[in-house]
Design an enzyme around this catalytic site. Structure first.
Site, PDB file in Angstrom:
ATOM      1  CB  SER A 161      65.660  22.084 -22.863  1.00  0.00           C
ATOM      2  OG  SER A 161      65.665  23.240 -23.672  1.00  0.00           O
ATOM      3  CE1 TYR A 192      60.409  21.714 -23.182  1.00  0.00           C
ATOM      4  CE2 TYR A 192      62.143  23.358 -23.324  1.00  0.00           C
ATOM      5  CZ  TYR A 192      61.667  22.091 -23.609  1.00  0.00           C
ATOM      6  OH  TYR A 192      62.457  21.199 -24.304  1.00  0.00           O
ATOM      7  CE  LYS A 196      62.314  19.420 -20.883  1.00  0.00           C
ATOM      8  NZ  LYS A 196      62.540  17.972 -21.037  1.00  0.00           N
TER       9      LYS A 196
HETATM   10  N1  LIG Z   1      62.988  18.991 -30.102  1.00  0.00           N
HETATM   11  C1  LIG Z   1      63.823  19.885 -29.576  1.00  0.00           C
HETATM   12  O1  LIG Z   1      64.215  20.870 -30.225  1.00  0.00           O
HETATM   13  C2  LIG Z   1      64.310  19.714 -28.166  1.00  0.00           C
HETATM   14  C3  LIG Z   1      65.333  20.558 -27.701  1.00  0.00           C
HETATM   15  C4  LIG Z   1      65.783  20.409 -26.407  1.00  0.00           C
HETATM   16  C5  LIG Z   1      65.223  19.442 -25.585  1.00  0.00           C
HETATM   17  N2  LIG Z   1      64.241  18.648 -26.072  1.00  0.00           N
HETATM   18  C6  LIG Z   1      63.667  17.641 -25.171  1.00  0.00           C
HETATM   19  O2  LIG Z   1      63.779  16.372 -25.779  1.00  0.00           O
HETATM   20  C7  LIG Z   1      62.672  15.567 -25.385  1.00  0.00           C
HETATM   21  C8  LIG Z   1      61.954  15.031 -26.620  1.00  0.00           C
HETATM   22  O3  LIG Z   1      61.520  16.141 -27.410  1.00  0.00           O
HETATM   23  P1  LIG Z   1      60.775  15.909 -28.798  1.00  0.00           P
HETATM   24  O4  LIG Z   1      61.043  17.101 -29.628  1.00  0.00           O
HETATM   25  O5  LIG Z   1      61.102  14.567 -29.329  1.00  0.00           O
HETATM   26  O6  LIG Z   1      59.252  15.964 -28.334  1.00  0.00           O
HETATM   27  P2  LIG Z   1      57.979  15.372 -29.057  1.00  0.00           P
HETATM   28  O7  LIG Z   1      56.834  16.266 -28.732  1.00  0.00           O
HETATM   29  O8  LIG Z   1      58.263  15.097 -30.501  1.00  0.00           O
HETATM   30  O9  LIG Z   1      57.760  13.974 -28.321  1.00  0.00           O
HETATM   31  C9  LIG Z   1      57.316  13.891 -26.999  1.00  0.00           C
HETATM   32  C10 LIG Z   1      56.766  12.487 -26.800  1.00  0.00           C
HETATM   33  O10 LIG Z   1      56.368  12.385 -25.425  1.00  0.00           O
HETATM   34  C11 LIG Z   1      55.106  11.761 -25.366  1.00  0.00           C
HETATM   35  N3  LIG Z   1      54.429  12.195 -24.145  1.00  0.00           N
HETATM   36  C12 LIG Z   1      53.926  13.425 -23.882  1.00  0.00           C
HETATM   37  N4  LIG Z   1      53.332  13.438 -22.679  1.00  0.00           N
HETATM   38  C13 LIG Z   1      53.487  12.187 -22.161  1.00  0.00           C
HETATM   39  C14 LIG Z   1      53.068  11.568 -20.959  1.00  0.00           C
HETATM   40  N5  LIG Z   1      52.362  12.245 -20.033  1.00  0.00           N
HETATM   41  N6  LIG Z   1      53.394  10.263 -20.755  1.00  0.00           N
HETATM   42  C15 LIG Z   1      54.081   9.571 -21.700  1.00  0.00           C
HETATM   43  N7  LIG Z   1      54.483  10.097 -22.866  1.00  0.00           N
HETATM   44  C16 LIG Z   1      54.183  11.382 -23.095  1.00  0.00           C
HETATM   45  C17 LIG Z   1      54.381  12.197 -26.626  1.00  0.00           C
HETATM   46  O11 LIG Z   1      53.326  11.295 -26.956  1.00  0.00           O
HETATM   47  C18 LIG Z   1      55.515  12.206 -27.643  1.00  0.00           C
HETATM   48  O12 LIG Z   1      55.634  10.956 -28.292  1.00  0.00           O
HETATM   49  C19 LIG Z   1      61.799  16.435 -24.496  1.00  0.00           C
HETATM   50  O13 LIG Z   1      62.116  16.196 -23.148  1.00  0.00           O
HETATM   51  C20 LIG Z   1      62.195  17.828 -24.893  1.00  0.00           C
HETATM   52  O14 LIG Z   1      61.963  18.759 -23.873  1.00  0.00           O
HETATM   53  C21 LIG Z   1      63.766  18.756 -27.341  1.00  0.00           C
END
Ligand SMILES: NC(=O)c1ccc[n+]([C@@H]2O[C@H](COP(=O)([O-])OP(=O)(O)OC[C@H]3O[C@@H](n4cnc5c(N)ncnc54)[C@H](O)[C@@H]3O)[C@@H](O)[C@H]2O)c1
Length: 281
Positions: A161, A192, A196
């Site tokens: 991230s 976080y 990351k």
């Molecule tokens: N959404 C954003 O703005 C953003 C920005 C930068 C980075 N990211 C990164 O992208 C990735 C996805 O983000 P997102 O927004 O889709 O998140 P999200 O919360 O929508 O989805 C996360 C998923 O991970 C699953 N999960 C959580 N804990 C788990 C575990 N212990 N074992 C297996 N599955 C598990 C959840 O059930 C969920 O389906 C993450 O790594 C996040 O840090 C997201």
């Protein structure tokens, strides 16, 4: 193998890809692009029912095999069981995307201290974030990496991230209330950022460690994705972003396909940043 044509560079036909956190906002986008490029996708998530119905959608839409698997990435036994099931079903693992993370969306009941001030941050929530985000990436890379070493091939993509590259700009959270629950203010906790950041280090470590085994390991660093954050936050985030807006959830499909395919064949240990310019100033 030398691949020249543009379509062949991005072709994933017959590849087996494990995607953790597959049911989340971005996981679903990653699954769609992998499947559209021809890969069979293992939809690995804590939420089994959701991954089962999502698997149906993927197969119906793209005609590939989508295999829903329940996994807790922070649990070694659960991860090893997942890898065993994938090996039994497909016999190989070509791509691993470590995408699962502890992200907290919901009201104060679900959030339970996640947005606490640093001075009072609960140790158990700090630990939980490390367990899922960092140890989860370690455990999945370890279990899948063992198979990739045997195959002498593989591609791993670790999702970081912008907050793993630079600190959050705390000013954009000032007086911003959670859209899920107006009684709580939200922010990005240190756990976080720390996890990351560590994911980028682990990416470099594994890239050099497995370079001789034909396994490429890269990180993708996305910027903030629009997800009903509330008007005030979206305004603040957009102002702070050179491109003047948050990302749409579809806008990382290209980066995932690039990193998962022969298009990035000379790339390992890198961190691909797609953040609307956030880290450029
Ligand atoms: N959404 C954003 O703005 C953003 C920005 C930068 C980075 N990211 C990164 O992208 C990735 C996805 O983000 P997102 O927004 O889709 O998140 P999200 O919360 O929508 O989805 C996360 C998923 O991970 C699953 N999960 C959580 N804990 C788990 C575990 N212990 N074992 C297996 N599955 C598990 C959840 O059930 C969920 O389906 C993450 O790594 C996040 O840090 C997201």
């Amino acid at each position: 193998m030398e691949v020249n044509s543009a379509s062949a560079l991005f072709d994933l036909s017959g590849k087996i890809a494990i995607l953790t956190g597959a049911c989340g906002l971005l996981g679903q986008e990653h699954a769609h692009v992998l499947a559209e490029a021809g890969a069979n996708v293992v939809l690995a998530d804590l939420q089994l029912e959701k991954s089962q119905s999502f698997a149906q959608d993927i197969t119906n839409q793209w005609g590939v095999e989508a295999f829903p698997v329940e996994v807790n990435v922070s649990d070694k036994t659960s991860v090893e069981r997942m890898v065993q099931r994938v090996r039994e079903k497909f016999g190989q693992i070509d791509i691993l995307i470590n995408n699962a993370a502890l992200t907290v969306k919901g009201g104060s009941e679900q959030v339970k201290g996640y947005f606490s001030d640093f001075e009072d941050y609960p140790l158990d929530i700090w630990q939980q974030a490390l367990d899922v985000n960092l140890t989860g990436t370690f455990l999945c890379s370890q279990a899948v990496g063992k198979q990739m070493v045997q195959q002498n091939s593989g591609i791993i993509i670790n999702i970081s991230s912008t907050y793993g590259v630079v600190a959050p700009d705390q000013r954009i959270y000032e007086n911003v209330r959670s859209p899920y629950d107006p009684t709580i203010t939200f922010n990005t906790p240190a756990s976080y950022s720390v996890t990351k950041g560590a994911i980028i280090s682990l990416t470099r470590y594994l890239a050099t460690y497995w370079a001789g085994k034909n396994i490429r390991v890269n990180a993708l660093t996305p910027g903030g994705v629009y997800d009903d954050h509330g008007e005030e936050f979206v305004k603040n985030y957009s102002y702070r972003t050179p491109m003047g807006r948050m990302a749409n959830k579809t806008e990382y499909r290209g980066a995932i396909l690039f990193l998962a395919s022969e298009a990035s064949s000379y790339m390992t240990g890198a961190n691909l940043i797609a953040d609307g310019g956030w880290t450029a100033w």
